[in-house]
Design an enzyme around this catalytic site. Structure first.
Site, PDB file in Angstrom:
ATOM      1  N   GLU A 138       0.825  -1.163   0.018  1.00 56.42           N
ATOM      2  CA  GLU A 138       0.088  -0.117  -0.101  1.00 56.42           C
ATOM      3  C   GLU A 138       0.960   1.223  -0.051  1.00 56.42           C
ATOM      4  O   GLU A 138       0.619   2.395  -0.660  1.00 56.42           O
ATOM      5  CB  GLU A 138      -0.884   0.032   1.368  1.00 56.42           C
ATOM      6  CG  GLU A 138      -1.868  -1.179   1.437  1.00 56.42           C
ATOM      7  CD  GLU A 138      -1.134  -2.313   2.202  1.00 56.42           C
ATOM      8  OE1 GLU A 138      -2.033  -2.912   3.036  1.00 56.42           O
ATOM      9  OE2 GLU A 138      -0.118  -2.494   2.121  1.00 56.42           O
ATOM     10  N   CYS A 194      -2.291  -3.538   7.349  1.00 56.59           N
ATOM     11  CA  CYS A 194      -2.011  -3.894   8.689  1.00 56.59           C
ATOM     12  C   CYS A 194      -2.366  -2.566   9.806  1.00 56.59           C
ATOM     13  O   CYS A 194      -2.441  -1.593   9.142  1.00 56.59           O
ATOM     14  CB  CYS A 194      -0.473  -4.028   8.866  1.00 56.59           C
ATOM     15  SG  CYS A 194       0.601  -2.816   8.330  1.00 56.59           S
ATOM     16  N   CYS A 206      -0.117   0.523   7.977  1.00 60.53           N
ATOM     17  CA  CYS A 206      -0.566   0.922   6.564  1.00 60.53           C
ATOM     18  C   CYS A 206      -1.653   1.739   6.653  1.00 60.53           C
ATOM     19  O   CYS A 206      -2.160   2.702   5.965  1.00 60.53           O
ATOM     20  CB  CYS A 206      -0.482  -0.046   5.815  1.00 60.53           C
ATOM     21  SG  CYS A 206       1.086  -0.761   5.158  1.00 60.53           S
ATOM     22  N   TRP A 208      16.666 -39.726 -14.840  1.00 58.89           N
ATOM     23  CA  TRP A 208      15.712 -38.611 -15.191  1.00 58.89           C
ATOM     24  C   TRP A 208      14.543 -39.215 -15.922  1.00 58.89           C
ATOM     25  O   TRP A 208      14.521 -39.570 -16.492  1.00 58.89           O
ATOM     26  CB  TRP A 208      16.478 -37.472 -15.879  1.00 58.89           C
ATOM     27  CG  TRP A 208      17.725 -36.975 -15.137  1.00 58.89           C
ATOM     28  CD1 TRP A 208      19.026 -37.212 -15.243  1.00 58.89           C
ATOM     29  CD2 TRP A 208      17.625 -36.047 -13.924  1.00 58.89           C
ATOM     30  NE1 TRP A 208      19.794 -36.471 -14.334  1.00 58.89           N
ATOM     31  CE2 TRP A 208      19.079 -35.857 -13.550  1.00 58.89           C
ATOM     32  CE3 TRP A 208      16.512 -35.437 -13.464  1.00 58.89           C
ATOM     33  CZ2 TRP A 208      19.124 -35.062 -12.552  1.00 58.89           C
ATOM     34  CZ3 TRP A 208      16.817 -34.509 -12.290  1.00 58.89           C
ATOM     35  CH2 TRP A 208      18.108 -34.251 -12.068  1.00 58.89           C
ATOM     36  N   ARG A 229      11.388 -23.883  -6.928  1.00 55.32           N
ATOM     37  CA  ARG A 229      12.528 -23.541  -5.985  1.00 55.32           C
ATOM     38  C   ARG A 229      12.655 -22.096  -5.652  1.00 55.32           C
ATOM     39  O   ARG A 229      12.967 -21.563  -4.648  1.00 55.32           O
ATOM     40  CB  ARG A 229      13.742 -23.931  -6.484  1.00 55.32           C
ATOM     41  CG  ARG A 229      13.918 -25.527  -6.710  1.00 55.32           C
ATOM     42  CD  ARG A 229      15.384 -26.031  -7.024  1.00 55.32           C
ATOM     43  NE  ARG A 229      15.519 -27.538  -7.066  1.00 55.32           N
ATOM     44  CZ  ARG A 229      16.635 -28.059  -7.637  1.00 55.32           C
ATOM     45  NH1 ARG A 229      17.511 -27.365  -7.867  1.00 55.32           N
ATOM     46  NH2 ARG A 229      16.561 -29.377  -7.498  1.00 55.32           N
ATOM     47  N   LEU A 256      20.684 -28.047  -5.672  1.00 52.76           N
ATOM     48  CA  LEU A 256      19.458 -27.501  -4.865  1.00 52.76           C
ATOM     49  C   LEU A 256      19.387 -26.019  -5.107  1.00 52.76           C
ATOM     50  O   LEU A 256      18.863 -25.280  -3.917  1.00 52.76           O
ATOM     51  CB  LEU A 256      19.226 -27.970  -3.361  1.00 52.76           C
ATOM     52  CG  LEU A 256      19.248 -29.412  -3.206  1.00 52.76           C
ATOM     53  CD1 LEU A 256      19.029 -29.638  -1.850  1.00 52.76           C
ATOM     54  CD2 LEU A 256      18.268 -30.268  -4.019  1.00 52.76           C
ATOM     55  N   ARG A 286      17.982 -22.027 -10.845  1.00 49.55           N
ATOM     56  CA  ARG A 286      18.403 -21.556 -12.115  1.00 49.55           C
ATOM     57  C   ARG A 286      17.266 -21.379 -13.179  1.00 49.55           C
ATOM     58  O   ARG A 286      16.695 -22.259 -13.478  1.00 49.55           O
ATOM     59  CB  ARG A 286      19.524 -22.540 -12.399  1.00 49.55           C
ATOM     60  CG  ARG A 286      20.721 -22.911 -11.528  1.00 49.55           C
ATOM     61  CD  ARG A 286      21.471 -23.842 -12.042  1.00 49.55           C
ATOM     62  NE  ARG A 286      21.047 -25.321 -12.217  1.00 49.55           N
ATOM     63  CZ  ARG A 286      20.910 -26.127 -11.195  1.00 49.55           C
ATOM     64  NH1 ARG A 286      20.985 -25.824 -10.047  1.00 49.55           N
ATOM     65  NH2 ARG A 286      20.337 -27.302 -11.596  1.00 49.55           N
ATOM     66  N   SER A 297      12.463 -41.405  -1.809  1.00 53.04           N
ATOM     67  CA  SER A 297      11.263 -42.148  -1.537  1.00 53.04           C
ATOM     68  C   SER A 297      10.799 -42.458  -0.067  1.00 53.04           C
ATOM     69  O   SER A 297       9.710 -42.347   0.099  1.00 53.04           O
ATOM     70  CB  SER A 297      11.384 -43.495  -2.336  1.00 53.04           C
ATOM     71  OG  SER A 297      12.378 -44.164  -1.839  1.00 53.04           O
ATOM     72  N   HIS A 321       9.474 -38.949   1.324  1.00 58.87           N
ATOM     73  CA  HIS A 321       8.332 -38.856   0.932  1.00 58.87           C
ATOM     74  C   HIS A 321       7.285 -39.877   1.625  1.00 58.87           C
ATOM     75  O   HIS A 321       5.999 -39.202   1.932  1.00 58.87           O
ATOM     76  CB  HIS A 321       8.179 -39.170  -0.711  1.00 58.87           C
ATOM     77  CG  HIS A 321       8.529 -38.029  -1.642  1.00 58.87           C
ATOM     78  ND1 HIS A 321       8.392 -36.738  -1.223  1.00 58.87           N
ATOM     79  CD2 HIS A 321       9.371 -38.042  -2.714  1.00 58.87           C
ATOM     80  CE1 HIS A 321       9.047 -35.933  -2.178  1.00 58.87           C
ATOM     81  NE2 HIS A 321       9.704 -36.741  -2.989  1.00 58.87           N
TER      82      HIS A 321
END
Length: 362
Positions: free
Chosen positions: A46, A69, A78, A164, A178, A198, A201, A294, A297
């Site tokens: 704002e 806020c 704000c 892959w 990412r 990690l 790019r 795995s 996960h």
């Protein structure tokens, strides 16, 4: 409000622990100011819009994706700046769930004579700030599963070897994810097999924002030559291990720039993932992208810790030697299996990306 949402998205992954917010000021049919929140501790959306509008803010309408806020944090409230600007109408996407606000900003402006309307494109505004909403209500980050899969649900062609499944188009989409995440997490097995950096790019040539690199490694078995320890990044590498690890190796990894956090282990000797998420939340991490493997996960899904998924399917079949996406999770029956809601699909070259919110039966 759609323009304000577009402004807000410019801050994705860069505002934590604050939300992403966009703002537009309209005088008649003309946009006289716009802005977005760029980084915690800097002016809110704002304020950027008001500064751009200047005197043209008097009598204008302010569109903002999140309630202004009403408290003093690292920046002034704000709503006070809006009140003195001459804005006569406020259109909000949603009420701020932060207990320090929660309607107080809107009420303050109503008392100052500003006409306030709320709930415009609310679903889109809430979706934009799912990480902030979860963090402010639970203290934990918004946790996203990401995986690249074959058509038969495998993440590799052979156990213990890199493989892959997806295309360059999917890889580019992963790097965009990412770039928008506060942190990215993998297990020690993924470090050993893939040796990933990690980092983010971006194919557009725009400099990406690297997420904090989180490694789950109860025994601190990570190689001292791993890229996540040695490759330069604009974000740190955090390794989570148990209390009983080799002091010399810990010191050597720290000497290479890694930050080691030691936690009490779960009964099975693994890192307690619930405690890890609580820790990340206390560190101001609002969004966490989990890239595997795995076992990680499977443990995350079994404990119902995932909020959202991005699954990238390549047009290949792995076969019997491939490793499945999940280890340690069993659905057993359709009735009690974890499901995805709000499912979306997108074509990426010859790949298909499936995304959606996790829905747990119990």
């Amino acid at each position: 409000m759609r323009i304000a949402l577009k402004e807000a998205r410019k801050g994705l992954g860069r505002t934590s622990p604050n939300p992403c917010v966009g703002s537009v000021i309209v005088q008649g049919d003309e946009i006289v100011g716009r802005g977005y929140h760029k980084k915690a501790g800097t002016p809110h959306a704002e304020i950027h819009a008001l500064r751009q509008a200047g005197a043209k803010a008097k009598g204008a309408t302010l569109y903002v994706t999140l309630e202004p806020c009403s408290h003093t944090g690292r920046t002034p409230p704000c709503c006070e700046a809006i009140a003195v600007s001459g804005i006569t109408r406020l259109v909000m996407g949603m009420v701020d769930p932060n207990p320090l606000v929660q309607g107080r900003g809107a009420e303050f402006l109503k008392m100052k004579g500003v006409l306030v309307q709320s709930g415009v494109l609310e679903a889109e505004c809430r979706a934009l700030n799912r990480p902030f909403i979860k963090h402010i209500s639970t203290g934990r980050p918004w946790v996203v599963m990401k995986a690249g899969l074959s058509l038969d649900g495998k993440i590799t062609y052979q156990r213990g070897k890199q493989g892959w499944m997806t295309s360059a188009e999917s890889l580019a989409a992963v790097h965009r994810l990412r770039d928008q995440a506060d942190a990215i997490m993998i297990g020690k097995g993924t470090v050993a097999i893939d040796d990933p950096s990690l980092t983010a790019r971006l194919s557009s040539g725009r400099k990406g924002k690297d997420p904090i690199r989180v490694i789950v490694d109860s025994r601190l078995s990570i190689s001292e030559n791993a890229k996540v320890v040695n490759q330069k990044s604009n974000a740190p590498t955090w390794i989570f291990c148990g209390l009983d690890v080799e002091a010399g190796k810990k010191a050597r990894l720290e000497g290479r720039g890694a930050v080691i956090f030691q936690l009490d282990l779960a009964e099975d000797g693994s890192i307690d993932l619930q405690k890890l998420l609580d820790f990340l939340g206390r560190k101001g991490v609002l969004s966490l992208l989990v890239e595997g493997g795995s076992r990680l996960h499977g443990n995350m899904l079994r404990q119902q810790l995932y909020d959202y998924a991005y699954l990238f399917y390549g047009p290949v079949f792995s076969g019997n030697e491939g490793v499945a996406l999940l280890e340690g999770y069993e659905g057993l029956y359709r009735e009690n299996a974890v499901k995805l809601d709000e499912v979306r699909s997108k074509r990426l070259g010859n790949d298909i990306m499936i995304s959606g919110c996790f829905r747990y039966c119990s």
